[in-house]
Design a protein around this motif. Structure first.
Motif, PDB file in Angstrom:
ATOM      1  N   LYS A  27      -0.326  -0.951  -8.487  1.00  0.00           N
ATOM      2  CA  LYS A  27      -1.037  -2.000  -7.758  1.00  0.00           C
ATOM      3  C   LYS A  27      -0.097  -2.975  -7.062  1.00  0.00           C
ATOM      4  N   ASP A  28       1.130  -3.161  -7.615  1.00  0.00           N
ATOM      5  CA  ASP A  28       2.058  -4.109  -7.008  1.00  0.00           C
ATOM      6  C   ASP A  28       3.483  -3.733  -7.388  1.00  0.00           C
ATOM      7  N   LYS A  29       4.424  -4.582  -6.995  1.00  0.00           N
ATOM      8  CA  LYS A  29       5.837  -4.280  -7.173  1.00  0.00           C
ATOM      9  C   LYS A  29       6.293  -4.325  -8.625  1.00  0.00           C
ATOM     10  N   THR A  30       5.486  -4.883  -9.515  1.00  0.00           N
ATOM     11  CA  THR A  30       5.879  -4.893 -10.921  1.00  0.00           C
ATOM     12  C   THR A  30       5.777  -3.502 -11.537  1.00  0.00           C
ATOM     13  N   ALA A  31       5.022  -2.621 -10.903  1.00  0.00           N
ATOM     14  CA  ALA A  31       4.860  -1.230 -11.361  1.00  0.00           C
ATOM     15  C   ALA A  31       4.409  -1.159 -12.814  1.00  0.00           C
ATOM     16  N   THR A  32       3.466  -2.032 -13.169  1.00  0.00           N
ATOM     17  CA  THR A  32       2.971  -2.059 -14.538  1.00  0.00           C
ATOM     18  C   THR A  32       1.509  -1.642 -14.660  1.00  0.00           C
ATOM     19  N   GLU A  33       0.776  -1.687 -13.555  1.00  0.00           N
ATOM     20  CA  GLU A  33      -0.644  -1.343 -13.595  1.00  0.00           C
ATOM     21  C   GLU A  33      -0.941  -0.269 -12.562  1.00  0.00           C
ATOM     22  N   ALA A  34      -1.622   0.771 -13.004  1.00  0.00           N
ATOM     23  CA  ALA A  34      -1.937   1.873 -12.105  1.00  0.00           C
ATOM     24  C   ALA A  34      -2.891   1.407 -11.010  1.00  0.00           C
ATOM     25  N   ALA A  35      -2.653   1.910  -9.810  1.00  0.00           N
ATOM     26  CA  ALA A  35      -3.523   1.606  -8.682  1.00  0.00           C
ATOM     27  C   ALA A  35      -4.883   2.272  -8.880  1.00  0.00           C
ATOM     28  N   PRO A  36      -5.906   1.760  -8.209  1.00  0.00           N
ATOM     29  CA  PRO A  36      -7.243   2.353  -8.333  1.00  0.00           C
ATOM     30  C   PRO A  36      -7.285   3.842  -7.995  1.00  0.00           C
ATOM     31  N   ALA A  37      -6.444   4.295  -7.085  1.00  0.00           N
ATOM     32  CA  ALA A  37      -6.441   5.714  -6.729  1.00  0.00           C
ATOM     33  C   ALA A  37      -6.081   6.590  -7.914  1.00  0.00           C
TER      34      ALA A  37
ATOM     35  N   ILE B  46      -4.254  13.680   6.964  1.00  0.00           N
ATOM     36  CA  ILE B  46      -3.364  13.418   5.833  1.00  0.00           C
ATOM     37  C   ILE B  46      -3.549  11.985   5.351  1.00  0.00           C
ATOM     38  N   VAL B  47      -3.640  11.828   4.042  1.00  0.00           N
ATOM     39  CA  VAL B  47      -3.800  10.512   3.425  1.00  0.00           C
ATOM     40  C   VAL B  47      -2.806  10.388   2.275  1.00  0.00           C
ATOM     41  N   HIS B  48      -2.199   9.217   2.152  1.00  0.00           N
ATOM     42  CA  HIS B  48      -1.300   8.931   1.031  1.00  0.00           C
ATOM     43  C   HIS B  48      -1.796   7.697   0.283  1.00  0.00           C
ATOM     44  N   ALA B  49      -1.740   7.757  -1.040  1.00  0.00           N
ATOM     45  CA  ALA B  49      -2.035   6.589  -1.875  1.00  0.00           C
ATOM     46  C   ALA B  49      -0.889   6.390  -2.851  1.00  0.00           C
ATOM     47  N   ASP B  50      -0.425   5.150  -2.975  1.00  0.00           N
ATOM     48  CA  ASP B  50       0.642   4.848  -3.919  1.00  0.00           C
ATOM     49  C   ASP B  50       0.071   4.731  -5.328  1.00  0.00           C
ATOM     50  N   VAL B  51       0.970   4.645  -6.310  1.00  0.00           N
ATOM     51  CA  VAL B  51       0.580   4.780  -7.715  1.00  0.00           C
ATOM     52  C   VAL B  51       0.324   3.448  -8.412  1.00  0.00           C
TER      53      VAL B  51
ATOM     54  N   GLY C 160       1.448   9.432  -4.925  1.00  0.00           N
ATOM     55  CA  GLY C 160       2.826   9.367  -5.404  1.00  0.00           C
ATOM     56  C   GLY C 160       3.468   8.059  -4.997  1.00  0.00           C
ATOM     57  N   THR C 161       4.529   7.673  -5.718  1.00  0.00           N
ATOM     58  CA  THR C 161       5.176   6.397  -5.454  1.00  0.00           C
ATOM     59  C   THR C 161       6.647   6.591  -5.126  1.00  0.00           C
ATOM     60  N   PRO C 162       7.006   6.655  -3.847  1.00  0.00           N
ATOM     61  CA  PRO C 162       8.392   6.930  -3.476  1.00  0.00           C
ATOM     62  C   PRO C 162       9.394   5.899  -3.972  1.00  0.00           C
ATOM     63  N   ALA C 163       9.009   4.646  -4.105  1.00  0.00           N
ATOM     64  CA  ALA C 163       9.971   3.607  -4.500  1.00  0.00           C
ATOM     65  C   ALA C 163      10.437   3.748  -5.932  1.00  0.00           C
ATOM     66  N   TYR C 164       9.613   4.338  -6.782  1.00  0.00           N
ATOM     67  CA  TYR C 164       9.945   4.358  -8.200  1.00  0.00           C
ATOM     68  C   TYR C 164      10.424   5.713  -8.694  1.00  0.00           C
ATOM     69  N   CYS C 165      10.681   6.620  -7.784  1.00  0.00           N
ATOM     70  CA  CYS C 165      11.366   7.865  -8.176  1.00  0.00           C
ATOM     71  C   CYS C 165      12.134   8.415  -6.986  1.00  0.00           C
TER      72      CYS C 165
ATOM     73  N   ILE D  40       0.824  -1.209   0.000  1.00  0.00           N
ATOM     74  CA  ILE D  40       0.000   0.000   0.000  1.00  0.00           C
ATOM     75  C   ILE D  40       0.858   1.260   0.000  1.00  0.00           C
ATOM     76  N   CYS D  41       2.117   1.120   0.395  1.00  0.00           N
ATOM     77  CA  CYS D  41       3.032   2.264   0.433  1.00  0.00           C
ATOM     78  C   CYS D  41       4.426   1.771   0.125  1.00  0.00           C
ATOM     79  N   THR D  42       5.091   2.407  -0.848  1.00  0.00           N
ATOM     80  CA  THR D  42       6.425   1.967  -1.257  1.00  0.00           C
ATOM     81  C   THR D  42       7.536   2.775  -0.607  1.00  0.00           C
ATOM     82  N   SER D  43       7.234   3.428   0.512  1.00  0.00           N
ATOM     83  CA  SER D  43       8.284   4.113   1.258  1.00  0.00           C
ATOM     84  C   SER D  43       9.345   3.108   1.674  1.00  0.00           C
ATOM     85  N   PRO D  44      10.628   3.428   1.494  1.00  0.00           N
ATOM     86  CA  PRO D  44      11.690   2.472   1.847  1.00  0.00           C
ATOM     87  C   PRO D  44      11.724   2.133   3.328  1.00  0.00           C
TER      88      PRO D  44
END
Length: 303
Positions: A249-259, A242-247, A212-217, A182-186
């Motif tokens: 759906k999974d670690k493959t980073a190939t499909e955009a999350a529902p948010a 405050i609410v955060h949503a990642d970008v 935003g997706t911290p793991a991929y940038c 749900i969150c790609t923060s390291p």
């Protein structure tokens, strides 16, 4: 819109091309494909003179207050804080109607922002009254111009300032709703996944919502954006939700999350600020540092 022969559609696309469209969304407000097809940080084509590096999205700009963050480049590439070039603390630009040649703003000023960022940016903020194509021309680079389009509000599908921010059941620590992680923060899930955006909008407090997706940038803007939000949150206490949503759906980073799909986004990160009634009062697109975040929150009466 029909552009005059003096300002062709091809020229508009060339001048307005975002440095950063890759994959599902434009990651980090600035990346581009290398020869091997991988996405790397900022690779504008430069001819030796100082160039504008666009840090704002190509779509979603409407009449009203416009924010255009830019960076600078020369023949060596994008100019960073650790380089040998002495970067200006302040930039001044002219805003010109591309179709008529009329000067809309003769001197718009932007201050340098670089806190915890390897590449500084300058956000130009000004008002535009009507739709159309405009040019941003820097005083220190008179031979360089960048085009941007102000669209009709009805044609923009993403939430705009003045709208009610649409509720959405974002992933939480209790229910990932098909998003993993749900969150790609390291450092593991950040503290902003305790409740959904839908719940936050019912809190009776102003809401700050980051997509935003911290793991991929990590070297771009998403990780610094989340870090800035975490830093600011410590001093805000219960004044805001405050609410955060990642970008992805999974670690493959190939499909955009529902948010991302829910707001029909084509770039990230995006930060939304609402009032206590859920009305969107400000939006920071693509890049921001902790200082601009603090200033934006203060202007919204959140401190």
């Amino acid at each position: 819109m029909n552009l005059p022969t003096s300002f062709s559609r091809r020229r508009f696309l060339a001048l307005s091309a975002t440095v950063g469209l890759g994959g599902i969304v434009a990651a980090c407000g600035g990346s581009s494909p290398s020869s091997d097809g991988q996405w790397s940080e900022f690779s504008p084509e430069t001819s030796g003179d100082l160039q504008i590096v666009k840090r704002y999205p190509s779509t979603g700009l409407v009449a009203g207050t416009v924010r255009l963050p830019i960076s600078l480049a020369d023949k060596s590439g994008v100019l960073g804080t650790s380089g040998s070039v002495d970067l200006p603390q302040q930039l001044t630009a002219r805003i010109i109607n591309a179709e008529t040649g009329d000067v809309v703003h003769d001197a718009v000023v932007a201050q340098q922002h670089s806190e915890n960022l390897s590449v500084p940016y300058w956000p130009f903020v000004f008002d535009i009254a009507t739709e159309g194509v405009y040019l941003l021309k820097l005083n220190i680079a008179p031979n360089t111009e960048n085009a941007f389009q102000i669209e009709e509000r009805k044609n923009v599908l993403t939430p705009l300032v003045g709208d009610q921010l649409p509720p959405f059941d974002t992933p939480t620590t209790d229910n990932n709703r098909g998003v993993d992680p749900i969150c790609t923060s390291p450092d593991g899930a950040c503290p902003f996944h305790a409740q959904t955006l839908t719940e936050a909008l019912k809190s009776g407090k102003p809401v700050v919502y980051l997509i935003g997706t911290p793991a991929y940038c990590k070297t771009g803007t998403c990780a610094p954006a989340l870090d800035a939000l975490i830093e600011v949150a410590t001093s805000l206490g219960d004044a805001v939700t405050i609410v955060h949503a990642d970008v992805y759906k999974d670690k493959t980073a190939t499909e955009a999350a529902p948010a991302v799909q829910a707001y029909k986004l084509s770039y990230e990160p995006v930060l939304y600020i609402t009032d206590k009634n859920g009305k969107l009062i400000n939006r920071l697109d693509a890049v921001f540092d902790v200082k601009e975040l603090r200033d934006s929150l203060a202007a919204a009466g959140i401190s």
